[in-house]
Structure formats: C-alpha cells, structure tokens
Design a protein around this motif. Structure first.
Motif, PDB file in Angstrom:
ATOM      1  N   LYS A  12      56.368  14.927 -24.151  1.00  0.00           N
ATOM      2  CA  LYS A  12      56.291  15.403 -25.536  1.00  0.00           C
ATOM      3  C   LYS A  12      57.024  14.452 -26.475  1.00  0.00           C
ATOM      4  O   LYS A  12      56.598  14.240 -27.617  1.00  0.00           O
ATOM      5  CB  LYS A  12      56.914  16.798 -25.627  1.00  0.00           C
ATOM      6  CG  LYS A  12      56.163  17.867 -24.856  1.00  0.00           C
ATOM      7  CD  LYS A  12      56.902  19.201 -24.921  1.00  0.00           C
ATOM      8  CE  LYS A  12      56.174  20.264 -24.121  1.00  0.00           C
ATOM      9  NZ  LYS A  12      56.908  21.568 -24.150  1.00  0.00           N
ATOM     10  N   GLY A  13      58.127  13.897 -25.991  1.00  0.00           N
ATOM     11  CA  GLY A  13      58.892  12.974 -26.817  1.00  0.00           C
ATOM     12  C   GLY A  13      58.115  11.717 -27.142  1.00  0.00           C
ATOM     13  O   GLY A  13      58.143  11.235 -28.281  1.00  0.00           O
ATOM     14  N   LYS A  14      57.427  11.179 -26.146  1.00  0.00           N
ATOM     15  CA  LYS A  14      56.655   9.957 -26.352  1.00  0.00           C
ATOM     16  C   LYS A  14      55.509  10.206 -27.327  1.00  0.00           C
ATOM     17  O   LYS A  14      55.221   9.366 -28.194  1.00  0.00           O
ATOM     18  CB  LYS A  14      56.111   9.461 -25.013  1.00  0.00           C
ATOM     19  CG  LYS A  14      55.391   8.125 -25.096  1.00  0.00           C
ATOM     20  CD  LYS A  14      54.986   7.664 -23.709  1.00  0.00           C
ATOM     21  CE  LYS A  14      54.270   6.328 -23.751  1.00  0.00           C
ATOM     22  NZ  LYS A  14      53.878   5.874 -22.401  1.00  0.00           N
ATOM     23  N   GLU A  15      54.860  11.355 -27.206  1.00  0.00           N
ATOM     24  CA  GLU A  15      53.757  11.686 -28.116  1.00  0.00           C
ATOM     25  C   GLU A  15      54.262  11.882 -29.538  1.00  0.00           C
ATOM     26  O   GLU A  15      53.628  11.452 -30.510  1.00  0.00           O
ATOM     27  CB  GLU A  15      53.035  12.952 -27.628  1.00  0.00           C
ATOM     28  CG  GLU A  15      52.333  12.793 -26.289  1.00  0.00           C
ATOM     29  CD  GLU A  15      51.315  11.668 -26.306  1.00  0.00           C
ATOM     30  OE1 GLU A  15      50.533  11.588 -27.282  1.00  0.00           O
ATOM     31  OE2 GLU A  15      51.317  10.858 -25.361  1.00  0.00           O
ATOM     32  N   ALA A  16      55.418  12.546 -29.690  1.00  0.00           N
ATOM     33  CA  ALA A  16      56.003  12.740 -31.020  1.00  0.00           C
ATOM     34  C   ALA A  16      56.400  11.397 -31.622  1.00  0.00           C
ATOM     35  O   ALA A  16      56.182  11.148 -32.818  1.00  0.00           O
ATOM     36  CB  ALA A  16      57.215  13.666 -30.938  1.00  0.00           C
TER      37      ALA A  16
END
Length: 341
Positions: A117-121
């Motif tokens: 989720k962090g990478k996508e954000a």
C-alpha cells in the motif's frame, strides 16, 4: 502556482463524481507511532483496535500541515490531479523515472516494497506532483521525502505537505535546471564551515573539495537517502520549524563529529568516502551513528539535534543570504550591510 489555476478554478461536473467512481486512496496506512506517544494506557489500547487508515495524519504531520496552508478543497484537487490525463513528454519522462525509483525508496522497509500500500501511495503522490508542477516534473530525490511524509500522514496530506516544502520552504529551487538552489545551499554551507570549522574548511580547500561533492544528495533528499525512514521524523520536525537553517546546522554537526578523521585523511577519495553515508538497513545507520561518537554507541538523534540547535549560527544572517542570492549569477549580493533583517 500559475500552472495549477486549472485545478483551482470552478470544478467541472465530472469532478463531482460519486466516491465509488473516484480513485481509491484511503487504503494507505500511516506507519508511525506518534498517535500513541504521550497518550494514556487506555487510549493506547483503544487505538490498537482502530484501522491505521482511519487515523489519517499523525499529530506531528497535522502540525506540519498547519504551516503549509493547503487549500480548503485539498482532497478534491488531489483527486482531480490523479484523474486528469497528461501525455506531455515531460510527464511521460517523469512516469518512467518514478517507476525506476519506487524500488529504490527505503528498500529495507516492507511498507514500500513489492505491491504494498505504501508503494502504491508513493506512486500516486509522485504522479500527482508531476501533473501539479508539470514544468518541473519529477526529479530523483523527491521519492525519499514523499515516502517519509507518508510514514506520518494521509496520502492527500503528504501531497500538500510536499507542495508546502516545495513552495513555502523553497525546496523547488534545488531541482530546477542548473540547480540554483543547490548552489545557494552549498555556498552557505562553505561559509558556515569557514566560520565554525576553519581547519576543516582549509583542509577541504587544499584537496579541492567543495560542498556539492558530499552534500548534494543530502540536499536533494533532505537526508532521506541516508537516514532510515523511522528516523526521518527528526529531520522533518525541525525542518518544518526552522527551514534550511536546520539543514545547515545538521551538516555542520556531522562534519564536526567527523572532523578529526577527515583532517587525518590526505586523499580526496578517502575524505569523501567518509562522507558518503549510505544505508540499506537500520543496522548500518546505527553503525554510522557509532562512528559519529567515536565508537561509544551512545549518540542519539536527540543529542545530534541539541548540538545543531546550540550552534552559534545567526538565523537572521541566513535569511539575509537567502534573500540576496542571485539564481542567474549564483552569487550573493552582499554589498549592503544586513541591518534590519
């Protein structure tokens, strides 16, 4: 910014689409523990049962945001940017570089690895910025700063915090073509070094070492490329309070800690090698911290910051230098005395 008026004007109908049609961005989860700090035992237990994505930004990030003044329709503008179509060569180049840099951003943290989720954000915020400032676009180094902001804030807040850093704190200048901001900051570092670390300044001059050789990466990432993301809160907290003055102070403190070792080195490669801090894990960073205090392994960030804030540095003079820097000539106009600064 002039190039963003289209997003701040009256909103077309498609921008009022239902939430189900909007790009989903509330799955990002802040990773810091700031919510539980200085809270009662009962409150900390209660917070354990609340989904992290429901906590939004932590108290620290909320305080930083208050210094940046985001627009009232901040969420709507961010969503509009994500949904807008850009096909300019500059934007496409930014997209390509962002994809390359995503895997290089805090590689030791699972939250920014694989399809997290962090990478996508992080991808969404960087793409949104590339549209927001489509003249500048994405530049390497921005990824570390945005990731550090995401550690503490919601996706939308991270975007506007980054905009605040770029515009209110003049971070944009360091990424412009010809790098005028980098030149300004590195010249100031050399001036401060001459005043506070004269022996080291002379040693660097004798070996033709200028501050760009060791401080450029620190500048482009606000130390994000060398400081673990869990420690970046210390940098961000003080930078939002003191701006570039704090950055210079930390640089001088680091140089001061390493001064004797640097003076003992008699080769440019050996000198710069000691200043090329890198990290792939928390362990490496702790090892470097041990080097800073002579192997005692007792140095903490709080002490480094205390040393930095106790430096005899005239903040008004720093502001004066900033105001009188000519980006075209890359020189300071210092003919007038800095009265009433």
């Amino acid at each position: 910014m002039e190039n963003l008026n289209i997003f701040k004007s009256n909103t077309p109908n498609h921008r009022h689409a239902s939430k189900s049609m909007r790009i989903y961005t509330n799955n990002h989860e802040i990773q810091c523990s700031c919510y539980s700090e200085s809270r009662s035992f009962i409150t900390r237990k209660y917070l354990q049962f609340i989904p992290r994505h429901s906590l939004l930004s932590c108290p620290r990030a909320a305080m930083w945001l208050s210094k940046c003044g985001p627009p009232r329709n901040a969420d709507e503008i961010y969503q509009d940017l994500l949904e807008s179509n850009f096909e300019t060569p500059q934007y496409l180049a930014s997209v390509k570089q962002i994809e390359l840099d995503l895997n290089r951003t805090f590689p030791d943290e699972n939250y920014f690895s694989n399809k997290s989720k962090g990478k996508e954000a992080l991808r969404r915020v960087l793409l949104a910025f590339s549209k927001y400032d489509h003249v500048l676009g994405y530049v390497q180094g921005m990824n570390f700063i945005v990731a550090a902001l995401l550690w503490h804030s919601s996706e939308v807040d991270a975007f506007w915090l980054f905009i605040g850093l770029m515009e209110e704190y003049e971070l944009r200048d360091i990424y412009l073509p010809a790098l005028p901001g980098l030149s300004k900051h590195c010249q100031i570092i050399q001036l401060i070094c001459l005043d506070l670390l004269p022996r080291l300044h002379t040693h660097f001059a004798e070996h033709r070492i200028i501050s760009e050789m060791y401080a450029a990466e620190w500048c482009f990432t606000l130390f994000g490329s060398v400081v673990p993301v869990r420690e970046m809160v210390n940098i961000l907290e003080q930078f939002f309070m003191k701006g570039w003055s704090f950055f210079y102070r930390i640089v001088i403190v680091l140089l001061g800690c390493l001064e004797e070792q640097l003076l003992a080195a008699d080769d440019p490669i050996e000198i710069l090698g000691q200043l090329k801090i890198c990290h792939q894990s928390q362990k490496e960073w702790k090892s470097f911290m041990a080097v800073l205090d002579g192997g005692k392994r007792k140095l903490e960030w709080s002490e480094l910051i205390e040393r930095a804030m106790n430096l005899d540095l005239d903040d008004d003079y720093i502001k004066f230098l900033h105001r009188n820097f000519n980006a075209e000539t890359r020189q300071f106009s210092l003919r007038k005395k800095h009265n009433n600064v």
